[in-house]
Design an enzyme around this catalytic site. Structure first.
Site, PDB file in Angstrom:
ATOM      1  CG  HIS A 279      73.322 -38.073  76.277  1.00 26.96           C
ATOM      2  ND1 HIS A 279      73.638 -38.491  74.970  1.00 26.96           N
ATOM      3  CD2 HIS A 279      74.851 -37.651  76.692  1.00 26.96           C
ATOM      4  CE1 HIS A 279      74.788 -38.394  74.559  1.00 26.96           C
ATOM      5  NE2 HIS A 279      75.391 -38.092  75.648  1.00 26.96           N
TER       6      HIS A 279
ATOM      7  CE  LYS B 181      77.167 -35.238  79.429  1.00 26.75           C
ATOM      8  NZ  LYS B 181      78.204 -36.273  80.144  1.00 26.75           N
TER       9      LYS B 181
ATOM     10  CE  LYS C 296      82.388 -40.935  66.323  1.00 29.81           C
ATOM     11  NZ  LYS C 296      82.264 -41.176  67.611  1.00 29.81           N
TER      12      LYS C 296
ATOM     13  CG  HIS D 208      74.564 -34.263  71.289  1.00 25.53           C
ATOM     14  ND1 HIS D 208      73.528 -34.861  71.916  1.00 25.53           N
ATOM     15  CD2 HIS D 208      75.325 -35.391  71.265  1.00 25.53           C
ATOM     16  CE1 HIS D 208      73.613 -35.868  72.131  1.00 25.53           C
ATOM     17  NE2 HIS D 208      74.729 -36.625  71.667  1.00 25.53           N
TER      18      HIS D 208
ATOM     19  CG  ASP E 281      77.209 -39.244  66.096  1.00 25.19           C
ATOM     20  OD1 ASP E 281      76.299 -40.010  66.438  1.00 25.19           O
ATOM     21  OD2 ASP E 281      78.301 -39.489  66.588  1.00 25.19           O
TER      22      ASP E 281
ATOM     23  CD  GLU F 204      82.548 -38.651  70.481  1.00 20.81           C
ATOM     24  OE1 GLU F 204      81.945 -39.685  71.204  1.00 20.81           O
ATOM     25  OE2 GLU F 204      82.437 -38.556  69.332  1.00 20.81           O
TER      26      GLU F 204
ATOM     27  NE  ARG G   5      65.759 -57.714  64.779  1.00 19.39           N
ATOM     28  CZ  ARG G   5      65.229 -58.465  63.666  1.00 19.39           C
ATOM     29  NH1 ARG G   5      65.040 -59.668  63.674  1.00 19.39           N
ATOM     30  NH2 ARG G   5      64.568 -57.544  62.759  1.00 19.39           N
TER      31      ARG G   5
ATOM     32  CE  LYS H 137      73.089 -38.397  69.431  1.00 16.66           C
ATOM     33  NZ  LYS H 137      73.621 -39.082  68.526  1.00 16.66           N
TER      34      LYS H 137
END
Length: 483
Positions: free
Chosen positions: A175, A179, A337, A237, A232, A213, A48, A145
């Protein structure tokens, strides 16, 4: 990794987004500096933002941080930009108009890094602008994703995409599968009989998986509050990593045979009934705490989060795979998290050696542990027992460590470099198939339904901890422990 020979046009939708800046553009620049991209290629970005070509060059430069001016100047020659609202057909007509002013390329890669809600619009507009085929080679569609938000939306997305592209032309990036340690699972497990022969319920007591995380929602409150930790990271994953680790031996190293085994494992996971969720799943939401010496706010204190939000920021669960290999072996998973450390790893806990000598050596009775470290330091750790130095015969647990960077004296190939390269080359080994995506959503759907109940409330845990009390209790009730 051999140089790509046929000419290539890469259409990057969402070229000025955060993911593009942090991962995609640096990966493409690495492919270029390693001389893996063909001499005749274009990178046509769209977003945009109203940028000139020169301004786009400056944005890309800030993203890739080039160290060699000559290489950067050469890279710039391949960069173009179109200001576009990708939800409209006109924008794709503009992209086509620009591309037609250039020398045509054999192959086309559409890399879509925009809001997942726009994936269907983008695919339709690509088709309506007649950009979904090329007379000289292939056209591929690469997306990030999440692939849907639940089982029904995932099915709709797959149906819509297959109206434009066939399955072999659709690449879904997870991703974590790029790894090095995840890729190494095939080599490490199947090339080492010392472990492959023990990779079953007869010798394995339980498995633990951690994907933690230290960061919070990092300014993505609107997105995260609608998404939550399950959507998420768990549905994609984590389930894919577990499947890669515990699946049966593929018939060959061909992508289709590996994918078949991954799907078989996902189908074998014991369904999560309402009763099972109540007994084997713990949901968490972080409160204020201390991270690396600094106070951080709780989830409900984050800007933009509704005060009555019950979105989970962490989860732990006990899973079982109903296969001959893993019958009654618990698989404990925790992720979230604002947890104590940033780490992603899978640990195989072997059964204890029940013999008299162990008791005489005053050794602890827990078994050996093999840990596959996926992030942030990729490698393998194996805990074993040796004689402790001294006059007395006693056993001491010691770690044997292997880290890729130390062993091979080189930096690892970044996951996005590997995945983009594989997509261009047509290697689908590390990309989940539509059936696998729907299979994982089918397994996760009961958790999403459970969260919609009026009485649902995640357990609070302090930022900087390993989650709420329910996480520890989940394994302790079975007499086990997190690694």
């Amino acid at each position: 990794m051999q140089p790509i020979e046929q000419s290539l046009a890469i259409f990057l939708v969402g070229a000025t987004g955060d993911l593009s800046k942090k991962k995609i553009l640096p990966a493409l620049y690495q492919l270029f500096t390693k001389q893996l991209l063909p001499e005749h290629f274009y990178l046509i970005g769209s977003a945009r933002s109203a940028l000139s070509r020169e301004q786009f060059h400056e944005f890309v430069k800030n993203s890739v941080q080039p160290t060699q001016e000559a290489a950067w100047v050469e890279f710039c020659k391949h960069l173009y930009f179109v200001s576009a609202d990708v939800s409209t057909l006109d924008s794709f007509q503009h992209i086509r108009a620009l591309y037609e002013t250039l020398e045509q390329c054999s192959n086309h890669l559409w890399y879509v890094s925009t809001l997942p809600s726009l994936y269907v619009d983008v695919a339709r507009n690509i088709k309506n602008a007649n950009l979904h085929t090329t007379a000289y080679g292939w056209t591929k569609f690469l997306i990030e994703k999440p692939f849907g938000t639940d089982l029904e939306s995932a099915r709709v997305l797959n149906t819509e995409l297959l109206q434009v592209f066939d399955e072999k032309s659709i690449y879904r990036i997870d991703h974590f599968l790029g790894k090095e340690t995840v890729q190494n699972l095939l080599a490490f497990r199947f090339a080492n009989g010392a472990f492959e022969h023990l990779w079953n319920w007869k010798f394995v007591k339980y498995v633990t998986v951690t994907a933690s995380e230290t960061i919070g929602v990092a300014g993505r409150t609107a997105f995260y509050d609608q998404t939550g930790a399950i959507r998420d990271i768990f549905q994609n994953h984590i389930l894919q990593m577990i499947a890669m680790t515990l699946m049966e031996e593929p018939a060959s190293l061909q992508a289709q045979h590996i994918d078949i085994r991954r799907q078989e494992f996902l189908r074998s996971l014991r369904p999560l009934s309402h009763k099972v969720i109540g007994e084997s799943v713990s949901f968490g939401q972080y409160t204020a705490g201390v991270m690396q010496g600094s106070r951080v706010p709780g989830y409900l204190e984050e800007v933009g989060v509704p005060q009555n939000s019950v979105t989970e920021t962490a989860m732990a669960c006990r899973l079982f795979a109903d296969t001959d290999r893993w019958q009654n072996v618990p698989i404990y998973v925790r992720f979230g998290k604002r947890m104590a450390r940033k780490q992603t790893e899978i640990s195989i806990h072997f059964k204890e050696p029940f013999n008299q000598l162990v008791k005489q050596m005053n050794a602890q009775t827990h078994g050996n542990v093999l840990t596959l470290k996926i992030a942030p330091h990729e490698g393998i750790l194996f805990k074993m027992y040796v004689k402790e130095p001294g006059l007395k015969l006693s056993a001491k647990e010691v770690p044997m460590r292997f880290y890729y960077k130390h062993a091979f004296q080189m930096d690892l190939i970044e996951a996005y470099v590997k995945l983009i390269y594989d997509a261009i080359q047509g290697d689908t080994t590390l990309f989940p198939h539509a059936r696998g995506i729907e299979q994982s959503w089918q397994f996760v759907q009961p958790l999403l339904d459970f969260k919609t109940e009026a009485e649902f409330m995640p357990e609070r845990y302090a930022a900087g901890s390993w989650g709420p009390r329910g996480f520890a209790k989940l394994v302790e009730d079975d007499g086990n422990q997190w690694e």
